[in-house]
Design an enzyme around this catalytic site. Structure first.
Site, short mmCIF file in Angstrom:
data_model
loop_
_atom_site.label_atom_id
_atom_site.label_comp_id
_atom_site.label_asym_id
_atom_site.label_seq_id
_atom_site.Cartn_x
_atom_site.Cartn_y
_atom_site.Cartn_z
CB ILE A 87 -0.88 -0.21 0.92
CG1 ILE A 87 -2.34 0.88 0.33
CG2 ILE A 87 0.08 0.40 2.62
CD1 ILE A 87 -3.68 0.72 1.46
CB CYS A 88 1.64 4.18 -1.77
SG CYS A 88 1.13 4.30 -2.81
CD GLN A 89 -1.93 9.31 1.32
OE1 GLN A 89 -1.88 8.80 2.15
NE2 GLN A 89 -3.38 9.37 1.34
#
Length: 120
Positions: A87-89
């Site tokens: 996951i990231c932003q």
């Protein structure tokens, strides 16, 4: 002659966009709603590739922070036998991270579509 050059440029741009936005073969994509079900599974590895400051500001407790820029060096601490959920932003860095992991020989990789921005 100008038409040929224009067609080559358009073709190159189209190819670049295709490679950039089409999911890499063998990489699964899930929504944040689907992620909620995955978090209960202890046989999976959860990686957040945002910066340490972004991670400190808001993160999902099951995720370990390995920023994208150090992922290649730190990925040896991950098991290639277990699924890696990234996951990231927004989903862009995690998409890049899945490609890095794929090149390193990881086979069971999942990207969270929309990232932390869609988590709320």
């Amino acid at each position: 002659m100008d038409i040929l050059v224009n067609l080559l440029i358009i073709g190159a741009v189209a190819f670049f966009l295709y490679k950039r936005f089409v999911p890499t073969k063998g990489i699964r994509t899930i929504s944040t709603a689907e992620l909620k079900m995955e978090l209960k599974n202890k046989d999976k590895q959860f990686i957040d590739v945002r910066t340490p400051n972004e991670f400190k500001g808001n993160h999902i407790k099951e995720f370990k922070n390995i920023p994208l820029h150090v992922l290649q060096n730190k990925a040896n601490g991950l098991s290639k036998d277990k699924e890696v959920i990234v996951i990231c932003q927004s989903g862009m860095r995690s998409s890049n991270a899945t490609k890095v992991l794929k090149k390193m020989g990881f086979e069971n990789i999942t990207n969270v579509k929309g990232g932390m921005g869609a988590w709320r």
